[in-house]
Design a protein around this motif. Structure first.
Motif, mmCIF file in Angstrom:
data_model
loop_
_atom_site.group_PDB
_atom_site.id
_atom_site.type_symbol
_atom_site.label_atom_id
_atom_site.label_comp_id
_atom_site.label_asym_id
_atom_site.label_seq_id
_atom_site.Cartn_x
_atom_site.Cartn_y
_atom_site.Cartn_z
ATOM 1 N N TYR A 54 -79.539 16.953 42.908
ATOM 2 C CA TYR A 54 -79.251 17.794 41.736
ATOM 3 C C TYR A 54 -80.528 18.213 41.033
ATOM 4 O O TYR A 54 -80.594 19.300 40.450
ATOM 5 C CB TYR A 54 -78.314 17.045 40.790
ATOM 6 C CG TYR A 54 -77.022 16.662 41.466
ATOM 7 C CD1 TYR A 54 -76.038 17.609 41.697
ATOM 8 C CD2 TYR A 54 -76.795 15.366 41.918
ATOM 9 C CE1 TYR A 54 -74.856 17.275 42.352
ATOM 10 C CE2 TYR A 54 -75.624 15.025 42.569
ATOM 11 C CZ TYR A 54 -74.656 15.989 42.789
ATOM 12 O OH TYR A 54 -73.500 15.674 43.441
ATOM 13 N N LYS A 81 -66.199 14.870 40.791
ATOM 14 C CA LYS A 81 -65.859 16.288 40.956
ATOM 15 C C LYS A 81 -65.997 16.727 42.417
ATOM 16 O O LYS A 81 -65.176 17.500 42.916
ATOM 17 C CB LYS A 81 -66.749 17.147 40.066
ATOM 18 C CG LYS A 81 -66.426 17.011 38.593
ATOM 19 C CD LYS A 81 -67.338 17.901 37.750
ATOM 20 C CE LYS A 81 -66.983 17.796 36.265
ATOM 21 N NZ LYS A 81 -67.876 18.648 35.432
ATOM 22 N N ASP A 82 -67.048 16.222 43.073
ATOM 23 C CA ASP A 82 -67.268 16.611 44.474
ATOM 24 C C ASP A 82 -66.127 16.130 45.357
ATOM 25 O O ASP A 82 -65.608 16.879 46.200
ATOM 26 C CB ASP A 82 -68.602 16.029 44.953
ATOM 27 C CG ASP A 82 -69.045 16.616 46.281
ATOM 28 O OD1 ASP A 82 -68.437 16.251 47.304
ATOM 29 O OD2 ASP A 82 -69.981 17.441 46.292
ATOM 30 N N ILE A 134 -73.938 10.898 34.651
ATOM 31 C CA ILE A 134 -74.001 12.231 35.266
ATOM 32 C C ILE A 134 -73.673 12.126 36.756
ATOM 33 O O ILE A 134 -72.899 12.929 37.303
ATOM 34 C CB ILE A 134 -75.385 12.864 35.047
ATOM 35 C CG1 ILE A 134 -75.600 13.154 33.548
ATOM 36 C CG2 ILE A 134 -75.535 14.135 35.870
ATOM 37 C CD1 ILE A 134 -77.011 13.634 33.221
ATOM 38 N N THR A 140 -76.320 10.243 46.593
ATOM 39 C CA THR A 140 -75.869 10.128 45.202
ATOM 40 C C THR A 140 -75.010 8.878 45.020
ATOM 41 O O THR A 140 -75.153 8.147 44.036
ATOM 42 C CB THR A 140 -75.074 11.386 44.801
ATOM 43 O OG1 THR A 140 -75.893 12.547 44.984
ATOM 44 C CG2 THR A 140 -74.641 11.298 43.346
ATOM 45 N N ASP A 191 -69.966 11.537 37.281
ATOM 46 C CA ASP A 191 -69.183 12.760 37.058
ATOM 47 C C ASP A 191 -69.283 13.698 38.254
ATOM 48 O O ASP A 191 -68.280 14.283 38.696
ATOM 49 C CB ASP A 191 -69.669 13.439 35.784
ATOM 50 C CG ASP A 191 -68.879 14.687 35.456
ATOM 51 O OD1 ASP A 191 -67.659 14.574 35.192
ATOM 52 O OD2 ASP A 191 -69.484 15.780 35.479
ATOM 53 N N LYS A 192 -70.499 13.843 38.804
ATOM 54 C CA LYS A 192 -70.689 14.751 39.931
ATOM 55 C C LYS A 192 -69.991 14.230 41.189
ATOM 56 O O LYS A 192 -69.428 15.007 41.972
ATOM 57 C CB LYS A 192 -72.184 14.959 40.180
ATOM 58 C CG LYS A 192 -72.864 15.750 39.067
ATOM 59 C CD LYS A 192 -74.289 16.088 39.416
ATOM 60 C CE LYS A 192 -74.930 16.947 38.325
ATOM 61 N NZ LYS A 192 -74.280 18.244 38.134
#
Length: 506
Positions: A65, A486-487, A479, A113, A482-483
Motif C-alpha cells: 500500500y 475489504k480485499d 489500517i 499484508t 481494514d484492507k
C-alpha cells in the motif's frame, strides 16, 4: 438467509493458513518477497525530493500500500514524461510500477499484508506494551529503593548523632574533642560513687560475718576519702604533687577530622570485624613497690674505737653526701606513673573495687535468701550471724539495691566509653573509625540516591517515548486489518469479513 448476509469469520492466528487453503495466495511466498525487496531497494536509490515521499520512505517497513501511494505521487512529479499512449518514460515510474506488478502477481501483497498483520498482533504490539510496563516498573522500583535508602540514611544519621551526644562530641576534630571530654572523667567518677556512703552498714555486716575488720579495703577507703590517688591508698597519705600521665590517643591523621579515605576497622584472620570491647585493652601489670621494713642492726662497715666516737660531728649537712630525703607523714611525696591514677581510673584498682562490690552483693543476696527462708518458717534452723534479728529481709534487699545502683553508675555505658578511650589506644582508633564510617556510609547512600533518581527519570522518559510508537503501530495495524477485510470481502461477493482475535484481544 442469503449467502451474502452470512459473515466470514477468520481467526487472526489462522489467517495465513486460511488464505493458502482457499488458494488465494501461494504457500511459500518468501522467494517472491525477496525479489520484491530487491526491486524496492534499487528503486529507492533514485527518488525525487518530495515531502510526501520522504515521509513514506522514512517508515521501518514499506509494504504494497505504501508502494501504491508512491506511484500516485510519481504520477504528479513525473507527469512530463507521460506519452500519448499513457505510458511513462521515467525510469523511476517504471521501477515502482514493476514493484506493484510483482506484488499483485499471485496476490503476494495480500499474503505479505496478512503476515505483517499477524506479526504485529502477536509480537510487535505486545512486545512494545511489555517494554513500556517493564520500564515503568523499573522506574517505580528505583523510586522505592530511594525511599528505602532514605530510611537507612536517617537511621545512620540518628545513630551517629546519638553516639556523638552520648560522648559529648561535635564530630569536627575528634582528637581535640576526645581529649576535652576525658577531662570530665574525675567528675564522672565522683558522681558514680556519690552514694557510696550507703554501703557503711553492709560493709560492717560483712566484716562482722567474716571476722575481718579490714575486709573490702578499697570500698572503705572510698567511703572515707573519696576517689583519691592510688598513691594515697597505698601510702596512707596524700601526695604533695601528682604528675599525671599524658593522654595519648594516637589517632591517625585522616581520622581526626572528616576525610575521603576508607576506614579499616581491622579484621581478624577469620574475616570478622573487630568489636569494641574490654578484650582490646592491654592494661598491663601494675607494679607497686612498697618499702620493706627490715629489723636488726645495720653494719656500716666502719671500725670505731672509743677515741673515734669523741670526734664524730653530727652537724654535717646531709646534702653533702648527695642524699635527698622526701617529706614523711602528712607531707607526702610525688605520685607518679600508675600511682598518679585515681582508684576508679586505675585499670588494676578499678577492677578490684568492682570485684569488692560484687563480693559484697553476693554476700547480701545470700543473706537475703536466708532471711526470707527464716521468715517463712516457724522454726529458725540456722543462722550465719548471731545478730540475726538486727536486719530483716527488706532491709537487706535495700542494701542490695544500693550496691546495684552504684555498680550501674560505675559501669554505665558512658563511663565505660570514656574509661576505655583513655586507657586503650585501639579503642580510641576504633571509636573514631566507627564515627567516620557512619558518615562515609551516609555519603555513599546519598550518591546512590542521586544515581537512582536520575535512573528513574530516564526510565520514565523511555516509557513515555515508547507510547507514541505503540500508538502508531496500532494505527497501522488497524489500517492493514481494514484492507485485508475489504480485499477478502470483494473476493466473496462483498460478504462481511471479521478478523477475530485481532486488536480487540490485545
Amino acid at each position: 438467509m442469503n449467502e451474502a448476509d452470512i459473515p466470514i469469520d477468520i481467526h487472526t492466528l489462522k489467517l495465513q493458513d486460511w488464505l493458502v487453503s482457499r488458494r488465494i495466495v501461494p504457500k511459500n511466498i518468501q522467494p517472491y518477497i525477496k525479489d520484491i525487496r530487491n526491486k524496492i531497494s534499487n528503486a529507492i536509490q533514485d527518488m525525487p525530493s518530495n515531502e510526501q515521499l520522504i515521509k513514506l520512505l522514512s517508515g521501518a517497513h514499506i509494504n504494497y500500500y505504501h508502494c501504491k501511494e508512491i506511484v500516485d505521487i510519481l504520477k504528479q512529479t513525473e507527469k512530463d514524461t507521460k506519452s500519448l499512449f499513457g505510458s511513462y518514460g521515467s525510469q523511476r515510474m517504471k521501477d515502482w510500477q514493476e514493484v506493484i506488478r510483482l506484488y499483485e502477481k499471485e496476490n503476494i501483497y495480500l499474503a505479505e499484508t496478512a503476515q505483517i498483520f499477524v506479526r504485529n498482533i502477536n509480537f510487535e504490539i505486545p512486545g512494545v506494551k511489555k517494554q513500556i510496563i517493564k520500564l515503568e516498573q523499573l522506574s517505580d522500583d528505583a523510586l522505592k529503593s530511594i525511599q528505602d535508602m532514605s530510611k537507612h540514611e536517617t537511621k545512620l544519621l540518628n545513630e551517629h548523632a546519638a553516639l556523638l551526644q552520648q560522648l559529648g562530641l561535635k564530630g569536627n576534630n575528634l582528637r581535640e574533642e576526645f581529649t576535652e571530654v576525658l577531662q570530665k572523667l574525675p567528675e564522672i567518677y565522683a558522681h558514680s560513687i556519690r552514694n557510696i556512703g550507703t554501703l557503711s552498714e553492709p560493709v560492717d555486716l560483712y566484716a562482722e560475718f567474716s571476722k575481718n575488720d579490714n575486709c573490702l579495703p578499697i570500698i572503705r577507703h572510698l567511703m572515707k576519702f573519696g576517689n583519691t590517688t592510688v598513691y594515697h591508698y597505698i601510702h596512707k597519705e596524700a601526695p604533695l604533687a601528682v604528675e599525671e600521665n599524658p593522654i595519648n590517643l594516637n589517632l591517625p591523621e585522616e581520622e581526626i577530622v572528616g576525610g575521603d579515605n576508607e576506614i579499616d576497622f581491622g579484621t581478624d584472620d577469620n574475616g570478622d570485624s573487630s568489636t569494641i570491647s574490654g578484650e582490646m585493652i592491654d592494661f598491663g601489670d601494675l607494679q607497686i613497690d612498697t618499702a620493706a621494713e627490715s629489723g636488726g642492726d645495720i653494719d656500716w662497715g666502719i671500725e670505731s674505737t672509743p677515741e673515734d666516737a669523741k670526734e664524730i660531728d653530727f652537724d654535717i649537712p646531709i646534702e653533702e653526701y648527695g642524699m635527698v630525703i622526701e617529706g614523711v607523714g602528712v607531707d607526702g611525696g610525688t605520685a607518679k606513673g600508675d600511682e598518679a591514677y585515681t582508684l576508679l581510673d586505675s585499670p588494676n584498682y578499678r577492677n578490684k573495687f568492682i570485684d569488692e562490690l560484687y563480693e559484697l552483693e553476693s554476700f547480701l543476696k545470700w543473706r537475703f535468701v536466708e532471711l526470707s527462708q527464716v521468715e517463712s518458717s516457724s522454726n529458725i534452723l540456722f543462722s550465719l550471724l548471731d545478730s540475726i534479728s538486727t536486719y530483716d529481709a527488706q532491709s537487706v534487699k535495700k542494701m542490695v539495691d544500693n550496691i546495684e545502683g552504684i555498680l550501674d553508675e560505675v559501669q554505665n555505658e558512658n563511663t565505660r566509653h570514656y574509661y576505655q578511650l583513655k586507657h586503650s589506644h585501639k579503642y580510641a582508633e576504633i571509636l573514631a573509625s566507627k564515627l567516620k564510617q557512619m558518615m562515609k556510609a551516609v555519603e555513599k547512600i546519598r550518591a546512590t540516591k542521586e544515581i537512582q533518581k536520575e535512573r528513574s527519570v530516564e526510565l520514565k522518559k523511555q516509557s513515555v517515548d515508547l507510547k507514541p510508537v505503540q500508538e502508531e503501530l496500532i494505527r497501522q495495524t488497524k489500517i492493514l486489518q481494514d484492507k485485508i477485510e475489504k480485499d477478502i470481502s470483494k473476493r466473496y461477493k462483498n460478504r462481511v469479513v471479521n478478523l477475530m482475535g485481532g486488536l480487540n484481544a490485545i
